[in-house]
Design an enzyme around this catalytic site. Structure first.
Site, PDB file in Angstrom:
ATOM      1  N   ASP A 177       0.855  -1.179   0.000  1.00 47.78           N
ATOM      2  CA  ASP A 177       0.000   0.000   0.000  1.00 47.78           C
ATOM      3  C   ASP A 177       0.902   1.244   0.000  1.00 47.78           C
ATOM      4  O   ASP A 177       1.850   1.331   0.791  1.00 47.78           O
ATOM      5  CB  ASP A 177      -0.901  -0.020   1.244  1.00 47.78           C
ATOM      6  CG  ASP A 177      -1.965   1.057   1.174  1.00 47.78           C
ATOM      7  OD1 ASP A 177      -3.036   0.780   0.606  1.00 47.78           O
ATOM      8  OD2 ASP A 177      -1.719   2.176   1.670  1.00 47.78           O
ATOM      9  N   ASN A 185      -1.603  13.132  -3.254  1.00 49.23           N
ATOM     10  CA  ASN A 185      -2.669  13.636  -4.128  1.00 49.23           C
ATOM     11  C   ASN A 185      -3.045  15.073  -3.771  1.00 49.23           C
ATOM     12  O   ASN A 185      -3.191  15.929  -4.648  1.00 49.23           O
ATOM     13  CB  ASN A 185      -3.913  12.753  -3.995  1.00 49.23           C
ATOM     14  CG  ASN A 185      -3.946  11.673  -5.063  1.00 49.23           C
ATOM     15  OD1 ASN A 185      -3.438  11.871  -6.167  1.00 49.23           O
ATOM     16  ND2 ASN A 185      -4.525  10.545  -4.731  1.00 49.23           N
ATOM     17  N   HIS A 190      -4.179  15.084  -8.558  1.00 49.97           N
ATOM     18  CA  HIS A 190      -4.520  13.696  -8.886  1.00 49.97           C
ATOM     19  C   HIS A 190      -3.759  13.177 -10.089  1.00 49.97           C
ATOM     20  O   HIS A 190      -3.473  11.995 -10.197  1.00 49.97           O
ATOM     21  CB  HIS A 190      -6.026  13.573  -9.116  1.00 49.97           C
ATOM     22  CG  HIS A 190      -6.806  13.673  -7.835  1.00 49.97           C
ATOM     23  ND1 HIS A 190      -6.954  12.590  -7.002  1.00 49.97           N
ATOM     24  CD2 HIS A 190      -7.416  14.719  -7.236  1.00 49.97           C
ATOM     25  CE1 HIS A 190      -7.655  12.974  -5.941  1.00 49.97           C
ATOM     26  NE2 HIS A 190      -7.949  14.263  -6.055  1.00 49.97           N
ATOM     27  N   ASP A 194      -1.652   9.751 -10.283  1.00 44.50           N
ATOM     28  CA  ASP A 194      -1.722   8.707 -11.313  1.00 44.50           C
ATOM     29  C   ASP A 194      -0.330   8.318 -11.792  1.00 44.50           C
ATOM     30  O   ASP A 194      -0.032   7.144 -12.021  1.00 44.50           O
ATOM     31  CB  ASP A 194      -2.558   9.200 -12.514  1.00 44.50           C
ATOM     32  CG  ASP A 194      -4.059   9.179 -12.196  1.00 44.50           C
ATOM     33  OD1 ASP A 194      -4.430   8.635 -11.138  1.00 44.50           O
ATOM     34  OD2 ASP A 194      -4.836   9.711 -13.017  1.00 44.50           O
ATOM     35  N   GLU A 220      -4.749   2.566  -4.119  1.00 42.54           N
ATOM     36  CA  GLU A 220      -3.293   2.649  -4.064  1.00 42.54           C
ATOM     37  C   GLU A 220      -2.709   1.369  -3.480  1.00 42.54           C
ATOM     38  O   GLU A 220      -1.636   1.360  -2.909  1.00 42.54           O
ATOM     39  CB  GLU A 220      -2.856   3.874  -3.248  1.00 42.54           C
ATOM     40  CG  GLU A 220      -3.189   3.828  -1.765  1.00 42.54           C
ATOM     41  CD  GLU A 220      -4.506   4.515  -1.404  1.00 42.54           C
ATOM     42  OE1 GLU A 220      -5.425   4.536  -2.258  1.00 42.54           O
ATOM     43  OE2 GLU A 220      -4.623   5.008  -0.267  1.00 42.54           O
TER      44      GLU A 220
END
Lengths: 314, 103
Positions: A177, A185, A190, A194, A220
């Site tokens: 994770d 973010n 965002h 990505d 994630e």
């Protein structure tokens, strides 16, 4: 297994006569197929579940578990449901052909079979199977990262646990994770998030082995199946996954950002009780939470209920 | 009875397995006779069914035909004499098969 690596096309023959096995092997040789054979329904079923062949040629008149029952069970099992089945029948009566087709078989061949007809029917079934596989593969890929998705990981985990149980081969599940992903973010946007997910996907793929299955499990979260891998080897692999994730740098507008992830590892040899997919994922998740609690960017493993940080313990 | 040859004995892909199959047939004939003597009609039918399915595939159409008659007779519960004659015909056919020479 990576999405782009082609495997040989494998055919499983389930027939109670060795002379039929030999005949089919000889007659399918020009097609370049890998043919294996089992002599009864029960062994055939077990073989199909562990090997997941591309096509099954199934005799109807098998001792004990007959071909119809084998077909019914294959269609019930998630791992074997989509394998095309061609019935081999010694009878020419319409009733058994119809029954086979209604149970989900794609075709039938009457014994004694004509070699040219057998090959043509096998080719036709495999053609359809390949198209179906392509569609299915699309539905098992993660759009953002190109990794396998959760649906695929869940399915493979179930199949690999069957293999593991049958052959006594260890299987390790690694869950990862991304650390502080929400903050990344919020700080950088965002789009940058990505890019981070794509970068981590690349790092994991690059440091995994050819036989490992790397997937994006959710937002994630990533999952890696290490097939045929015991805890000792899994420790090296998962530490390599962690280090390669940490070593990648990302360029945001005005700064270079380092991103880390926390890892949890569970091996079939160290999970007690029934080895279900849920139990394996839960054990890996527990280890992952222990890594978060311990300050992130580290690996914990689940060992018979205990959560152990590595490499410290070894 | 005239000797029976496989139509595939000149096929290099098939020669080896045709030889193996043909060589087993006298033993199968003996099994058929044993099952008949023991009154094990179930085994007799199973063997007839297998020979029907495999014979033609190995290039012995006659084996498939004669085995099919025996299977049919057993399925229909035909008279003992019919089954006996049919089994005898199959045994005779199996023993007439020629094992092809090695390459």
């Amino acid at each position: 297994m990576n999405p782009e690596v082609p495997n040989p096309t494998r055919v499983l023959v389930i027939d109670d006569t060795v002379s039929i096995h030999k005949l089919i092997v000889a007659r399918l040789r020009p097609e370049g197929l890998e043919v294996t054979a089992e002599l009864d329904g029960q062994s055939g079923l077990e073989r199909a579940i562990t090997d997941v062949p591309d096509l099954i040629l199934l005799d109807i008149g098998l001792p004990r578990v007959d071909g119809f029952e084998v077909c019914r069970q294959l269609k019930e099992h998630a791992a074997t449901r989509n394998i095309p089945i061609i019935f081999l029948t010694g009878d020419t009566d319409t009733e058994s052909k119809v029954r086979g087709l209604d149970l989900g078989a794609v075709d039938y061949v009457t014994k004694p079979f004509d070699e040219v007809e057998l090959r043509a029917r096998v080719r036709a079934a495999l053609r359809t199977k390949r198209l179906q596989d392509m569609l299915e593969q699309q539905s098992f890929l993660d759009g953002l990262t190109g990794l396998w998705n959760r649906a695929y990981l869940d399915r493979r985990l179930e199949a690999e646990l069957n293999v593991s149980e049958r052959y006594g081969r260890p299987l390790t599940v690694v869950m990862a994770d991304v650390d502080n992903f929400k903050r990344i973010n919020d700080t950088h946007g965002h789009l940058f998030g990505d890019i981070v997910l794509q970068g981590i996907a690349e790092s994991l793929s690059a440091s995994a082995r050819r036989s490992d299955i790397v997937a994006r499990y959710g937002g994630e979260e990533f999952g890696v199946l290490l097939t045929g891998t015991n805890l000792k080897s899994a420790i090296y692999v998962s530490e390599r996954l962690r280090a390669s994730t940490e070593s990648r740098l990302y360029e945001a507008r005005n700064e270079v950002v380092r991103v880390t992830a926390s890892f949890g590892v569970a091996c079939t040899e160290d999970v007690e009780g029934e080895l279900s997919p849920e139990a394996m994922l839960q054990a890996a998740d527990l280890a992952l939470y222990a890594s978060k609690e311990a300050g992130r960017n580290c690996v914990h493993l689940f060992r018979r209920g205990e959560l152990v940080r590595i490499p410290g313990a070894f | 009875m005239d000797p029976i040859r496989s139509i595939y004995e000149d096929d290099p892909d098939m020669l080896e397995i045709v030889r193996e199959f043909a060589a087993e047939l006298p033993g199968r004939a003996e099994s058929l006779e044993n099952h008949l003597r023991d009154g094990d009609l179930e085994e007799l039918q199973r063997l007839a069914h297998q020979l029907k399915g495999a014979g033609g595939g190995y290039g012995f159409t006659a084996v498939t035909e004669v085995a099919a008659s025996l299977e049919q007779a057993l399925k229909e519960g035909a008279d003992e004499s019919v089954v006996k004659d049919s089994a005898a015909a199959l045994c005779e056919t199996l023993r007439a098969v020629v094992v092809p020479a090695e390459d």
